[in-house]
Design a protein around this motif. Structure first.
Motif, PDB file in Angstrom:
ATOM      1  N   PRO C 529      59.949 -16.115 -30.244  1.00  0.00           N
ATOM      2  CA  PRO C 529      59.737 -16.600 -31.598  1.00  0.00           C
ATOM      3  C   PRO C 529      60.462 -17.918 -31.830  1.00  0.00           C
ATOM      4  CG  PRO C 529      61.329 -14.837 -31.585  1.00  0.00           C
ATOM      5  CD  PRO C 529      60.834 -14.962 -30.183  1.00  0.00           C
ATOM      6  N   THR C 530      59.996 -18.670 -32.799  1.00  0.00           N
ATOM      7  CA  THR C 530      60.684 -19.894 -33.190  1.00  0.00           C
ATOM      8  C   THR C 530      61.247 -19.698 -34.587  1.00  0.00           C
ATOM      9  OG1 THR C 530      58.974 -21.061 -32.018  1.00  0.00           O
ATOM     10  CG2 THR C 530      60.458 -22.373 -33.377  1.00  0.00           C
ATOM     11  N   VAL C 531      62.520 -20.021 -34.720  1.00  0.00           N
ATOM     12  CA  VAL C 531      63.201 -19.759 -35.987  1.00  0.00           C
ATOM     13  C   VAL C 531      63.208 -21.028 -36.816  1.00  0.00           C
ATOM     14  CG1 VAL C 531      65.361 -19.051 -37.037  1.00  0.00           C
ATOM     15  CG2 VAL C 531      64.599 -17.995 -34.922  1.00  0.00           C
ATOM     16  N   THR C 532      62.875 -20.900 -38.090  1.00  0.00           N
ATOM     17  CA  THR C 532      62.845 -22.098 -38.929  1.00  0.00           C
ATOM     18  C   THR C 532      63.758 -21.973 -40.137  1.00  0.00           C
ATOM     19  OG1 THR C 532      61.038 -21.208 -40.211  1.00  0.00           O
ATOM     20  CG2 THR C 532      60.465 -22.584 -38.323  1.00  0.00           C
ATOM     21  N   LEU C 533      64.332 -20.801 -40.349  1.00  0.00           N
ATOM     22  CA  LEU C 533      65.066 -20.594 -41.596  1.00  0.00           C
ATOM     23  C   LEU C 533      66.366 -19.847 -41.355  1.00  0.00           C
ATOM     24  CD1 LEU C 533      62.786 -19.358 -44.486  1.00  0.00           C
ATOM     25  CD2 LEU C 533      64.119 -21.448 -44.337  1.00  0.00           C
ATOM     26  N   GLU C 534      67.293 -20.023 -42.302  1.00  0.00           N
ATOM     27  CA  GLU C 534      68.490 -19.196 -42.266  1.00  0.00           C
ATOM     28  C   GLU C 534      68.101 -17.769 -42.671  1.00  0.00           C
ATOM     29  OE1 GLU C 534      67.819 -21.586 -44.314  1.00  0.00           O
ATOM     30  OE2 GLU C 534      68.223 -20.977 -46.372  1.00  0.00           O
ATOM     31  N   PRO C 535      68.976 -16.779 -42.411  1.00  0.00           N
ATOM     32  CA  PRO C 535      68.612 -15.401 -42.752  1.00  0.00           C
ATOM     33  C   PRO C 535      68.681 -15.169 -44.264  1.00  0.00           C
ATOM     34  CG  PRO C 535      70.830 -15.481 -41.911  1.00  0.00           C
ATOM     35  CD  PRO C 535      70.295 -16.865 -41.777  1.00  0.00           C
ATOM     36  N   TYR C 536      68.199 -14.065 -44.689  1.00  0.00           N
ATOM     37  CA  TYR C 536      68.326 -13.567 -46.062  1.00  0.00           C
ATOM     38  C   TYR C 536      67.633 -14.451 -47.094  1.00  0.00           C
ATOM     39  CZ  TYR C 536      72.251 -11.779 -43.372  1.00  0.00           C
ATOM     40  OH  TYR C 536      73.022 -11.272 -42.376  1.00  0.00           O
ATOM     41  N   SER C 537      66.426 -14.941 -46.764  1.00  0.00           N
ATOM     42  CA  SER C 537      65.714 -15.726 -47.781  1.00  0.00           C
ATOM     43  C   SER C 537      64.924 -14.793 -48.685  1.00  0.00           C
ATOM     44  CB  SER C 537      64.781 -16.728 -47.111  1.00  0.00           C
ATOM     45  OG  SER C 537      65.500 -17.482 -46.192  1.00  0.00           O
ATOM     46  N   TYR C 538      65.660 -14.040 -49.477  1.00  0.00           N
ATOM     47  CA  TYR C 538      65.009 -13.151 -50.429  1.00  0.00           C
ATOM     48  C   TYR C 538      64.975 -13.865 -51.769  1.00  0.00           C
ATOM     49  CZ  TYR C 538      66.352  -9.564 -47.035  1.00  0.00           C
ATOM     50  OH  TYR C 538      66.533  -8.827 -45.898  1.00  0.00           O
ATOM     51  N   ASP C 539      63.972 -13.562 -52.581  1.00  0.00           N
ATOM     52  CA  ASP C 539      63.920 -14.152 -53.905  1.00  0.00           C
ATOM     53  C   ASP C 539      63.806 -13.039 -54.940  1.00  0.00           C
ATOM     54  OD1 ASP C 539      63.423 -15.365 -56.228  1.00  0.00           O
ATOM     55  OD2 ASP C 539      61.792 -16.647 -55.496  1.00  0.00           O
ATOM     56  N   PRO C 540      64.899 -12.718 -55.615  1.00  0.00           N
ATOM     57  CA  PRO C 540      64.857 -11.596 -56.552  1.00  0.00           C
ATOM     58  C   PRO C 540      63.975 -11.890 -57.755  1.00  0.00           C
ATOM     59  CG  PRO C 540      66.943 -12.741 -56.725  1.00  0.00           C
ATOM     60  CD  PRO C 540      66.212 -13.361 -55.570  1.00  0.00           C
ATOM     61  N   GLU C 541      63.807 -13.173 -58.082  1.00  0.00           N
ATOM     62  CA  GLU C 541      63.056 -13.491 -59.291  1.00  0.00           C
ATOM     63  C   GLU C 541      61.591 -13.127 -59.112  1.00  0.00           C
ATOM     64  OE1 GLU C 541      63.537 -17.513 -60.434  1.00  0.00           O
ATOM     65  OE2 GLU C 541      62.668 -17.194 -62.419  1.00  0.00           O
ATOM     66  N   HIS C 542      61.065 -13.407 -57.901  1.00  0.00           N
ATOM     67  CA  HIS C 542      59.644 -13.150 -57.696  1.00  0.00           C
ATOM     68  C   HIS C 542      59.382 -11.981 -56.770  1.00  0.00           C
ATOM     69  CE1 HIS C 542      60.167 -17.486 -58.607  1.00  0.00           C
ATOM     70  NE2 HIS C 542      59.334 -17.122 -59.562  1.00  0.00           N
ATOM     71  N   GLY C 543      60.454 -11.363 -56.293  1.00  0.00           N
ATOM     72  CA  GLY C 543      60.278 -10.217 -55.406  1.00  0.00           C
ATOM     73  C   GLY C 543      59.699 -10.589 -54.060  1.00  0.00           C
ATOM     74  N   SER C 544      59.763 -11.860 -53.705  1.00  0.00           N
ATOM     75  CA  SER C 544      59.187 -12.280 -52.441  1.00  0.00           C
ATOM     76  C   SER C 544      60.294 -12.529 -51.431  1.00  0.00           C
ATOM     77  CB  SER C 544      58.395 -13.564 -52.646  1.00  0.00           C
ATOM     78  OG  SER C 544      59.256 -14.542 -53.177  1.00  0.00           O
ATOM     79  N   PHE C 545      59.911 -12.755 -50.184  1.00  0.00           N
ATOM     80  CA  PHE C 545      60.912 -13.123 -49.180  1.00  0.00           C
ATOM     81  C   PHE C 545      60.242 -13.890 -48.059  1.00  0.00           C
ATOM     82  CE2 PHE C 545      60.063 -10.141 -45.657  1.00  0.00           C
ATOM     83  CZ  PHE C 545      59.176  -9.269 -46.267  1.00  0.00           C
ATOM     84  N   VAL C 546      61.045 -14.649 -47.339  1.00  0.00           N
ATOM     85  CA  VAL C 546      60.543 -15.422 -46.209  1.00  0.00           C
ATOM     86  C   VAL C 546      61.301 -14.987 -44.976  1.00  0.00           C
ATOM     87  CG1 VAL C 546      59.962 -17.723 -45.426  1.00  0.00           C
ATOM     88  CG2 VAL C 546      60.426 -17.325 -47.838  1.00  0.00           C
ATOM     89  N   THR C 547      60.581 -14.640 -43.894  1.00  0.00           N
ATOM     90  CA  THR C 547      61.295 -14.216 -42.694  1.00  0.00           C
ATOM     91  C   THR C 547      61.891 -15.433 -42.009  1.00  0.00           C
ATOM     92  OG1 THR C 547      59.434 -14.500 -41.234  1.00  0.00           O
ATOM     93  CG2 THR C 547      59.624 -12.380 -42.363  1.00  0.00           C
ATOM     94  N   GLN C 548      62.746 -15.147 -41.029  1.00  0.00           N
ATOM     95  CA  GLN C 548      63.395 -16.268 -40.346  1.00  0.00           C
ATOM     96  C   GLN C 548      62.410 -17.114 -39.567  1.00  0.00           C
ATOM     97  OE1 GLN C 548      67.174 -14.164 -38.717  1.00  0.00           O
ATOM     98  NE2 GLN C 548      67.667 -16.273 -39.166  1.00  0.00           N
ATOM     99  N   GLU C 549      61.245 -16.539 -39.273  1.00  0.00           N
ATOM    100  CA  GLU C 549      60.228 -17.340 -38.591  1.00  0.00           C
ATOM    101  C   GLU C 549      59.468 -18.217 -39.569  1.00  0.00           C
ATOM    102  OE1 GLU C 549      58.166 -15.424 -34.946  1.00  0.00           O
ATOM    103  OE2 GLU C 549      58.517 -13.852 -36.420  1.00  0.00           O
ATOM    104  N   GLY C 550      59.774 -18.066 -40.857  1.00  0.00           N
ATOM    105  CA  GLY C 550      59.146 -18.917 -41.841  1.00  0.00           C
ATOM    106  C   GLY C 550      57.902 -18.338 -42.466  1.00  0.00           C
ATOM    107  N   ARG C 551      57.635 -17.046 -42.209  1.00  0.00           N
ATOM    108  CA  ARG C 551      56.466 -16.444 -42.829  1.00  0.00           C
ATOM    109  C   ARG C 551      56.858 -15.909 -44.206  1.00  0.00           C
ATOM    110  NH1 ARG C 551      54.550 -12.340 -38.798  1.00  0.00           N
ATOM    111  NH2 ARG C 551      55.127 -13.882 -37.236  1.00  0.00           N
ATOM    112  N   SER C 552      56.178 -16.362 -45.262  1.00  0.00           N
ATOM    113  CA  SER C 552      56.577 -15.834 -46.566  1.00  0.00           C
ATOM    114  C   SER C 552      55.706 -14.655 -46.956  1.00  0.00           C
ATOM    115  CB  SER C 552      56.534 -16.911 -47.639  1.00  0.00           C
ATOM    116  OG  SER C 552      55.597 -17.872 -47.335  1.00  0.00           O
ATOM    117  N   HIS C 553      56.331 -13.779 -47.722  1.00  0.00           N
ATOM    118  CA  HIS C 553      55.657 -12.562 -48.149  1.00  0.00           C
ATOM    119  C   HIS C 553      55.801 -12.454 -49.652  1.00  0.00           C
ATOM    120  CE1 HIS C 553      55.499 -10.669 -44.043  1.00  0.00           C
ATOM    121  NE2 HIS C 553      56.306 -11.695 -43.858  1.00  0.00           N
ATOM    122  N   ALA C 554      54.665 -12.255 -50.347  1.00  0.00           N
ATOM    123  CA  ALA C 554      54.766 -12.080 -51.794  1.00  0.00           C
ATOM    124  C   ALA C 554      55.195 -10.651 -52.094  1.00  0.00           C
ATOM    125  CB  ALA C 554      53.423 -12.375 -52.430  1.00  0.00           C
ATOM    126  N   ARG C 555      55.346 -10.344 -53.335  1.00  0.00           N
ATOM    127  CA  ARG C 555      55.762  -9.023 -53.762  1.00  0.00           C
ATOM    128  C   ARG C 555      54.930  -7.924 -53.113  1.00  0.00           C
ATOM    129  NH1 ARG C 555      58.253  -7.103 -58.134  1.00  0.00           N
ATOM    130  NH2 ARG C 555      58.584  -9.203 -58.924  1.00  0.00           N
TER     131      ARG C 555
END
Ligand code: HEA
Ligand code: HEA
Ligand code: CUA
Ligand SMILES: [Cu+2]
Lengths: 216, 315, 555
Positions: C529-555
């Motif tokens: 895998p290729t890592v593009t982000l620091e860990p723990y990219s959670y967003d409590p406001e929108h309930g979304s998160f982005v994995t360390q590979e840079g894939r974002s996931h909506a609620r």
């Protein structure tokens, strides 16, 4: 052997170069650990030396200086031959590599031989705690502490050297015989070489600490 | 004084009051901190539980000023605690001039105490109230630890060394004495009691113990019996230092160092004379390790100390 | 970086190309000779679980004995029980616990590697561990050692008559296993990180394991030398630690604590890493102060080498060194304070759910704080003079080692269980035992603080009768605790067969380990895998998160 015949790296590595690099980092990390291991011993030794300077100096005079010195020279030479062997491996001079490695191994055995003879002399001189021990004049009660350190330190060193000889033999009889050490990938031999030099360096420290300090 | 606090141990010495104070201060601070952490965990957990309507907008992005803030705050608090504790410890572990000195020997599994007048007791220690008592601790075998909870004093009793410790009891009564360093099978029962008595009671108790030779007198006999006096006396042929008054002075060594002549030093001189030599003397003193028992050593030391004071008062 | 929003669980599922590591091959030798870090992790898990229960049995016997002032056991049996309890719990359970199981399993997965750097050394470590385990069991079965886990000389060299030599040799051999494992981690984390996985993008669990490995690698050889000298002394008797023969008694203690103080941080650092993974995941927000957390971990690792003599404040060291070591002990507590505050504030503006791992984690923070502040009391010289060698110390370290580290171990076990086995555990039971642990724990060990200040000496099979009520309370709590620790074994075992199947990312977490199937395929990543982000990219406001590979996931 053609340079292009690179061995396949193990599954966790991307390239064989990475594998070699990693092995070397591994041996260095291990040597840090070993340094602290012997460091702790030398530290306690000097602590006691400081408590009983006279007794230790008297006891240290009973060590067999010529054996220690001879072994010192043997090991220094073996480090050199080890490096020559690695150099030869890098140049692809297979014969020279094997020759130097055999000499290194022989020097290792020579060290053990001399050490064994020295242990025999120590035994005759009644310097083996518990087995054959006699308090010599001037040593007092603390002389035996010196000999305890002597045996522990040189014994552990000898065990390390035997492991080194084992590794060299493994290189000779397995890796090299199967042609696994090539100019393109000789990291395993380098790892063994680094370890070998470390064992020499330990003696480089032990020799003056045990044989020379207090002898004037 | 601390009676009103539930489950509080007896507090029966001036040392104990000092320790109590620092203990209570720390207890209060620790509770405050723990409660703050608990309170924060709880309020955040409730307010920001999943599904609550509290706003999550504008998360703190720059965190470092907060971190620097509470790091310096804790560091400051810690330094205050440290200075308070260290100054108290230096006071606790630096014996003041003593009114009375008692020798205590730990042995598996009993405490033997010997008073200067020669009175001996086992697993018990009688002391007068309001007097500074200095204990000299020795062990005959393994490490023990001398502990009187009501006085809040403790010191390991280490074989091969002499340790000193002091207290000043301020309450009469009987208090527990325990060993807190594991010393083998019956470690748990290596306990006894410390009896704090009023001055007159104590004097009476000393008298009731039967007349004996004082501790130092016993030492004086040993000093002769073991041949010490053969060298360490005015008319000896061996060039050895006179021991009158060495105790409590600074002694110069052959190698240029200076040592303070306390009990531990005297003990070292006797059982380990080869490890150092007094300046100006030949290193001929024999090694007495193993020849004198731990209580005999204490007696000889007490004798050497006594001739020191005799000389001072005599001249 | 891809900005496509992918549906949870459905599109996420990697194609089933490779069999999972569990099913790949299933002969006995495929397990015993495996080089797969995941299988080795499970082997370690089996070994240390066994030792946890052996140590727990000893604890049970001890608490049973202490329920009455007279005691039920022979004094010699009691003495051997707490010695073996300490030795087994420390070296055979707690020190290897998190590193050898979750570290082994997840370090390669989290940094995007296909295995550890030296798989054979890793397997060797398990064998060495079991060899030392056999030696300690031999010592236990033959009657045990009677010195306390600290082996203080000259008791251990000249006086104790238990199987001290065997116990010391077990510790000696065990050290090689520690060294092999930690060496592997250090080298792996240095050399095998996936592209883009920079140091400051490492998950905090990896940092925890890294810091602990550095400490293990540098502290363990001192213990190895120390136990070696002890063995020589006990076997040959030259007087190295014996004052009667001119040895230095305190030398053993200095060398022992030079290792064993760092060792207590060996036991807490990985636990801190675990908690730093779990809190952001269930609070759905980034950890507060990532850099501060990393610095704190490394600061603890380094400072831990300069505080050892705080175990010897009353042992007869000089006043000045006592003062120095007290100061250093306060310093080493500062980074721990940073961590506690950062965890707490990491809940702020989160969107918190209270699943079992989170309950364990919250318990961890609180119990660690209590254990830590009482540690500070011990670091304060006059207080330590009073409570050294009493139950106050016992309570202090059980709060940290059991309340904090064992809780973190159970938190990790629940958090990663679906990844390891591919199954969900029954959530209700798990929450119940998390709460039960917390309750039972406090009942067991809080009374010991009071007993300690009252002056109850540790390592005593008997005590004055007026302390019985506190001891009874503690023993009662211990039986609750035992149930709380036995329960997970039952329902986790149950879930292996009947548990619901878990998808690759059941907790919607960001680490690389969640990007692959559960249970993971034999060789982890099909392509690195290729890592593009620091860990723990959670967003409590929108309930979304982005994995360390840079894939974002909506609620
Ligand atoms: C995992 C194991 C672990 C950990 C992490 C610790 C952490 C600490 N320990 Fe502990 N300790 C042990 C395991 C551990 N200990 C063991 C096993 C023993 C006994 C061994 C034996 O004798 O058998 C022992 C014994 C021991 C002693 C010796 C006691 C004695 O025998 O006399 C001391 C003395 O200083 C001490 C101190 C500390 C301190 C200061 C910390 C610090 O690191 C704690 C830091 C954490 C905090 C402080 C909490 C969070 C901070 C805040 C919330 C900030 C605000 C606080 C304030 C302003 C007060 N410990
Ligand atoms: C490192 C980890 C660790 C852990 C996890 C524990 C866990 C426990 N310890 Fe610990 N303990 C130490 C490390 C640890 N200890 C050390 C280093 C010492 C010092 C030794 C010395 O002085 O030399 C010590 C000493 C010590 C003492 C002091 C002994 C003395 O000084 O006289 C006590 C007394 O209560 C105690 C109790 C407990 C209890 C009740 C648990 C519980 O948490 C255990 C709970 C677990 C179980 C009970 C097992 C699981 C469940 C079952 C097997 C189910 C079946 C059982 C029943 C139904 C009862 N321990
Ligand atoms: Cu003496 Cu315990
Ligand atoms: Cu410590």
């Amino acid at each position: 052997m053609p340079d292009s015949a690179l061995p396949r790296p193990e599954i966790q590595f991307a390239t064989i170069a990475q594998q070699g690099d990693t092995a070397e980092l591994g041996i260095w990390a291990f040597l840090i650990n070993e340094t602290i291991f012997f460091g702790a011993l030398i530290f306690t030794y000097f602590l006691y030396r400081n408590f009983y300077p006279h007794e230790f100096a008297v006891a240290a005079k009973d060590t067999v200086l010529w054996c220690g010195t001879l072994n010192f020279l043997i090991l220094i030479t073996s480090s050199l031959t080890m490096v020559l062997s690695i150099n030869a491996a890098a140049q692809g001079e297979r014969k020279a590599m094997i020759l130097w490695l055999v000499i290194t191994c022989a020097l290792g055995f020579a060290f053990l031989l001399v050490k064994g003879y020295e242990y025999y002399l120590d035994f005759l001189h009644k310097s083996v705690p518990i087995v054959a021990y006699e308090i010599k004049p001037g040593e007092g009660n603390a002389g035996i502490l010196f000999w305890a350190f002597y045996w522990v330190a040189t014994g552990l060193h000898a065990i390390h050297l035997m492991a080194g000889i084992g590794l060299v033999l493994y290189m000779l009889l397995w890796r090299i015989r199967r042609g696994l050490i090539t100019p393109a990938y000789y990291a395993p031999l380098e790892v063994v070489g680094i370890y070998w030099s470390f064992v020499d360096v330990v003696w480089l420290f032990l020799f003056p600490c045990i044989y020379l300090v207090g002898r004037s | 004084m601390y009676r009103w606090i539930p489950f509080w141990p007896d507090t029966a010495a001036v040392n104990a009051i000092a320790v109590n104070n620092i203990y209570i201060a720390e207890l209060a601070l620790s509770s405050l901190i723990t409660l703050t952490v608990a309170f924060m965990l709880l309020t955040f957990s409730i307010r920001y539980r999943r599904g609550s309507t509290a706003s999550r907008a504008n998360l703190v992005q720059k965190t470092w000023h907060f971190e620097v803030g509470w790091t310096t705050a804790t560091l400051g608090l810690f330094l205050i605690l440290f200075v308070y504790g260290a100054s108290m410890y230096i006071w606790l572990y630096n014996p003041p001039p003593a009114d009375e000195e008692i020798y205590v020997v730990g042995k598996r599994w009993m405490w033997k105490a010997e008073h200067p007048g020669g009175q001996r007791e086992i697993d018990a220690l009688h002391v007068p109230i309001d007097k500074t008592i200095r204990l000299v601790l020795a062990s005959e075998d393994v490490i023990h630890s001398f502990f009187v909870p009501a006085f809040r004093i403790k010191h390991d009793v280490v074989p091969g060394a002499l340790e000193t410790i002091w207290f000043k009891a301020n309450k009469t009564g009987t208090f527990r004495l325990a060993c807190t360093q594991f010393c083998g099978l019956q470690h748990a029962t290596m306990a006894g009691e410390v009896v704090v008595m009023s001055g007159p009671d104590y004097a009476r108790w000393l008298g009731d113990q039967g007349v004996r030779e004082s501790f130092a007198e016993q030492g004086s006999e040993l000093f002769r019996a073991h041949g010490c006096s053969g060298c360490h006396s005015e008319n000896s042929t061996v060039h050895a230092p006179l021991l009158d008054g060495v105790y409590g002075t600074f002694v110069h060594m052959q190698d240029g160092s200076v040592r303070f002549a306390d009990e531990a030093y005297l003990r070292d001189c006797i059982v380990n004379p080869r490890s150092f030599t007094v300046a100006g003397y030949p290193p001929v003193m024999p090694d007495y390790a193993g020849q004198l028992g731990e209580d005999e050593l204490l007696k000889v030391i007490a004798y050497i100390k006594s001739i020191g004071s005799k000389r001072e008062t005599g001249r | 970086m891809s900005v496509t929003t992918v549906e949870r669980a459905s599109a996420d599922e990697p194609p089933e190309t490779e069999p999972s590591y569990l099913t790949a091959e299933n002969t006995i030798s495929s397990w015993l000779l495996t080089r797969d870090h995941k299988r080795i992790a499970l082997l370690f898990f089996a070994s240390i679980t066994f030792f946890f229960f052996v140590g727990g049995m000893a604890a049970t016997l001890m608490r049973l004995n202490l329920a009455t002032p007279e005691g039920l056991l022979q004094p010699s049996v009691y003495n051997r029980m707490f010695t073996m309890h300490g030795i087994i719990m420390v070296w055979f359970f707690l020190i290897p616990s998190i590193p050898t199981t979750f570290g082994n399993f997840f370090i390669p997965l989290m940094i995007g590697a296909r295995d550890l750097a030296f798989p054979r050394v890793n397997l060797g470590s398990w064998y060495v561990f079991n060899l030392s385990g056999l030696v300690v069991l031999y010592s236990l079965v033959m009657g045990g050692a009677d010195t306390g886990w600290t082996f203080y000389t000259p008791l251990s060299t000249s006086f104790a008559n238990g199987y001290v030599f065997a116990a010391a040799m077990a510790v000696f051999i065990n050290g090689f296993s520690s060294i092999m494992t930690s060496l592997n981690f250090v080298v792996t984390i240095h050399r095998l990180r996936a592209p883009g996985m920079t140091w400051m993008r490492l998950p905090l669990f990896v940092w925890g394991i890294y810091s602990v490995s550095v400490v293990m690698l540098t502290a363990t050889p001192v213990l190895t030398m120390d136990t070696f000298l002890l063995a020589v002394e006990r076997f040959v008797g030259t007087g190295l630690f014996d004052p009667a023969h001119g040895g230095d008694v305190l030398l053993w203690q200095h060398m022992f604590w030079f290792y064993s103080h760092p060792a207590v941080y060996i036991m807490i650092l990985p636990a801190m890493g675990v908690i730093s993974e779990i809190i952001p995941c269930y609070a759905r927000r980034p950890i507060f102060g990532y850099a501060g957390m990393v610095i704190a971990l490394m600061a603890i690792a380094i400072l831990s080498f300069f505080v050892w003599a705080h175990h010897m404040f009353v042992a007869g060291i000089s006043i000045y060194s006592a003062v120095f070591f007290s100061l250093m002990t306060f310093f080493v507590a500062v980074p721990s304070a940073i961590k506690v505050f950062n965890w707490t504030v990491s809940l702020h503006k989160g969107s918190i759910s209270f699943d079992a791992p989170m309950l364990y984690a919250l318990g961890f923070v609180l119990l660690f704080t209590v254990g830590g502040v009482t540690g500070l009391m011990l670091a304060t010289l006059p207080v330590d003079v009073d409570v050294h060698g009493t139950y106050f110390v016992i309570a202090h370290f059980h709060y940290i080692m059991v309340g904090a580290t064992v809780s973190a171990y159970f938190a990790a076990l629940h958090y990663w269980w679906p990844k390891i086995t591919g199954r969900y555990y029954p959530e209700g039971w798990a929450r119940f035992s998390a709460i039960l642990t917390y309750v039972g724990f406090n009942f067991t060990f809080f009374p010991q603080f009071i007993l300690g200040y009252l002056g109850m000496a540790r390592r005593s099979y008997t005590y004055p009768a007026d302390w019985q009520s506190w001891n009874l309370l503690s023993s009662a709590g211990a039986s609750i605790l035992a149930v709380a620790y036995a329960l997970p074994l039952l329902y986790l075992g149950w879930s292996l067969i009947w548990g619901r199947k878990a998808g690759p990312n059941p907790w919607r977490a960001t680490g690389l380990e969640w990007a692959i199937a559960s249970p993971p395929p034999e060789h982890n990543f099909e392509r690195t895998p290729t890592v593009t982000l620091e860990p723990y990219s959670y967003d409590p406001e929108h309930g979304s998160f982005v994995t360390q590979e840079g894939r974002s996931h909506a609620r």
